[in-house]
Design an enzyme around this catalytic site. Structure first.
Site, PDB file in Angstrom:
ATOM      1  CB  SER A   1      77.822  29.867  19.509  1.00  0.00           C
ATOM      2  OG  SER A   1      77.970  29.984  18.141  1.00  0.00           O
TER       3      SER A   1
ATOM      4  CE  LYS B   1      83.028  32.732  17.535  1.00  0.00           C
ATOM      5  NZ  LYS B   1      83.028  31.555  16.743  1.00  0.00           N
TER       6      LYS B   1
ATOM      7  CD1 TRP C   1      79.175  29.193  11.153  1.00  0.00           C
ATOM      8  CD2 TRP C   1      79.896  29.021   9.046  1.00  0.00           C
ATOM      9  NE1 TRP C   1      79.458  30.464  10.697  1.00  0.00           N
ATOM     10  CE2 TRP C   1      79.911  30.385   9.402  1.00  0.00           C
ATOM     11  CE3 TRP C   1      80.320  28.656   7.754  1.00  0.00           C
ATOM     12  CZ2 TRP C   1      80.315  31.392   8.535  1.00  0.00           C
ATOM     13  CZ3 TRP C   1      80.731  29.672   6.888  1.00  0.00           C
ATOM     14  CH2 TRP C   1      80.725  31.014   7.281  1.00  0.00           C
TER      15      TRP C   1
ATOM     16  CG  HIS D   1      75.685  26.255  16.125  1.00  0.00           C
ATOM     17  ND1 HIS D   1      77.020  26.127  16.434  1.00  0.00           N
ATOM     18  CD2 HIS D   1      75.336  27.516  16.490  1.00  0.00           C
ATOM     19  CE1 HIS D   1      77.457  27.263  16.940  1.00  0.00           C
ATOM     20  NE2 HIS D   1      76.455  28.122  16.997  1.00  0.00           N
TER      21      HIS D   1
HETATM   22  C1  GCU Z   1      77.755  32.877  13.596  1.00  0.00           C
HETATM   23  C2  GCU Z   1      79.251  33.045  13.581  1.00  0.00           C
HETATM   24  C3  GCU Z   1      79.953  32.063  14.507  1.00  0.00           C
HETATM   25  C4  GCU Z   1      79.339  32.118  15.885  1.00  0.00           C
HETATM   26  C5  GCU Z   1      77.843  31.942  15.794  1.00  0.00           C
HETATM   27  C6  GCU Z   1      77.093  32.128  17.129  1.00  0.00           C
HETATM   28  O1  GCU Z   1      77.411  31.668  13.007  1.00  0.00           O
HETATM   29  O2  GCU Z   1      79.669  32.899  12.253  1.00  0.00           O
HETATM   30  O3  GCU Z   1      81.334  32.362  14.599  1.00  0.00           O
HETATM   31  O4  GCU Z   1      79.918  31.159  16.719  1.00  0.00           O
HETATM   32  O5  GCU Z   1      77.305  32.914  14.920  1.00  0.00           O
HETATM   33  O6  GCU Z   1      77.581  32.747  18.029  1.00  0.00           O
HETATM   34  O7  GCU Z   1      75.944  31.669  17.184  1.00  0.00           O
END
Ligand code: GCU
Length: 423
Positions: free
Chosen positions: A262, A266, A353, A403
């Site tokens: 997540s 990134k 998402w 997720h």
């Molecule tokens: C939120 C955010 C995402 C991210 C995620 C996470 O949902 O919007 O961009 O990847 O958190 O890190 O769990």
């Protein structure tokens, strides 16, 4: 009467604003037409057909854009000031592993941070390949192991984990073992190193904590608009862990796979793009500003991420809110910066998402950079079925479910690492 009318009007405005806010693209047919910026064409219009031109011209150009406009430049070098081996236990984890706990200390301008690395290595092994990944709630959450030190850093509240007032307690020990199959990793012959990401930079919209203040010049209270947000700071931290691995003979620093989920997925991508010592990169459900193509506007968009998590990025980034088509890059270019090193992207079917198809397409569009090196990149262009991983120089899977990081994901990461590290 007047007040009544105003309050009705206000309620109407607020509910329609929040309805708009809750609306996001979840259906493929709502994806707008878009044109991606050209990966293999330089800013001055030159076609990039060779590795030499890619490495000399295009790669540096793209890296610069990601630094200046998206994640932010790291302003100066900040080397490790001190390494303390807090412990090294050859008989940990029920006799399966060697456990090391290391403290990296950084200091500058009278400010300092401590960064704790927890390392498990297969027992008696030396020179082992390793997975390196950040965790969200502290090293002590990843395993049922009472000897893991507790971080003193700010931690995001999570009452169900016993984390309140941003402080962890004993209650949160082992609450994330589901995401870290330590035994499976060790049995496959890999080490695992993890760091609590908040030791580098606490994840909230403030720049007066974590590593940022160590590099402020006099009078500065936040980074300049082209300088590092949290994702760059976390990426920097992964590179400092790598500095340590290079000095530890138990670890094969030439076979370190940087992994993240997540927001930390990134981060893993950005870390691998910045630091070519990472031999392999695994990014799980990285979504918006990770692997997903921004121009699809599917799921999370730039407006959303820039509004909710402004501190992840540099100040310049916010000008792209609602302006995806004006971005000088798209995320396939971030993946391409990792070429020729192996890269694995993992999506989850219900994780709309994060735009699973956008994550996949990004890997497809990064492939021409791998082709310059005569490597296959991702050798398919049609999205594979759920539960049918594809292994190339770029690997990809989409699994069922939400997720998360699951055992299934780790099984594929291990296979992918075996494929590239043990051939
Ligand atoms: C939120 C955010 C995402 C991210 C995620 C996470 O949902 O919007 O961009 O990847 O958190 O890190 O769990």
């Amino acid at each position: 009467m007047k007040i009544y009318a105003i309050s009705i009007l206000l309620t109407f405005i607020l509910t329609s604003a929040s309805a708009q806010w809750n609306h996001y693209i979840k259906n493929e047919e709502d994806v707008p037409d878009y044109e991606l910026p050209k990966l293999l064409k330089s800013n001055s219009g030159k076609k990039i057909k060779t590795v030499k031109r890619w490495e000399k011209i295009r790669r540096p150009e793209l890296l610069k854009i990601f630094k200046q406009e998206i994640y932010g430049e790291i302003p100066e070098e900040l080397p490790i000031k001190d390494i303390t081996i807090i412990e090294s236990n050859g008989n940990a984890f029920k006799g399966l592993a060697k456990r090391k706990q290391i403290d990296l200390y950084f200091e500058n301008e009278g400010k300092s941070i401590h960064v704790g690395i927890l390392i498990y290595l297969p027992k008696n092994a030396t020179n082992v390949p390793l997975f390196l990944g950040y965790n969200f709630y502290g090293n002590h959450t990843i395993a049922d192991d009472v000897d893991i030190r507790l971080t003193e850093s700010w931690v995001m509240d999570n009452p169900s984990f016993g984390i309140i007032h941003n402080q962890i307690t004993e209650q949160s020990r082992g609450v994330r073992t589901n995401r870290w199959p330590v035994k499976k990793i060790l049995k496959a012959g890999y080490g695992l190193a993890t760091i609590y990401y908040g030791d580098i930079d606490p994840d909230w919209n403030s720049f007066d904590n974590g590593v940022h203040p160590l590099l402020y010049s006099k009078g500065e209270v936040r980074p300049r608009s082209n300088e590092w947000g949290a994702i760059s700071a976390w990426a920097w931290g992964l590179s400092r862990a790598m500095d340590y691995f290079e000095q530890d003979t138990d670890i094969n620093a030439r076979k370190v796979a940087v992994m993240g989920h997540s927001r930390l997925g990134k981060t893993a991508l950005w870390a691998a793009a910045l630091d070519q010592r990472f031999a392999l990169c695994i990014s799980n459900n990285p979504g918006c500003m990770g692997a997903a193509l921004s121009r699809r506007k599917f799921g999370e968009t730039i407006s959303r991420i820039a509004y909710k998590f402004p501190h992840w990025f540099c100040g310049n980034f916010k000008k792209y809110a609602g302006m995806e088509d004006e971005l000088p890059i798209d995320q396939h270019m971030l993946l391409a910066l990792i070429a020729p090193r192996p890269l694995y992207i993992a999506s989850a079917k219900e994780d709309l998402w994060a735009d699973p198809r956008g994550e996949f397409l990004s890997a497809v569009h990064a492939t021409p950079a791998y082709k310059l090196y005569d490597l296959p990149g991702l050798h398919i262009t049609k999205m594979p079925e759920v539960g049918k991983p594809v292994m190339g120089t770029i690997g990809y899977h989409i699994r069922k479910g939400k997720h998360d990081v699951t055992d299934y994901d780790w099984e594929q990461f291990i296979k992918f690492a075996n494929f590239h590290f043990k051939e």
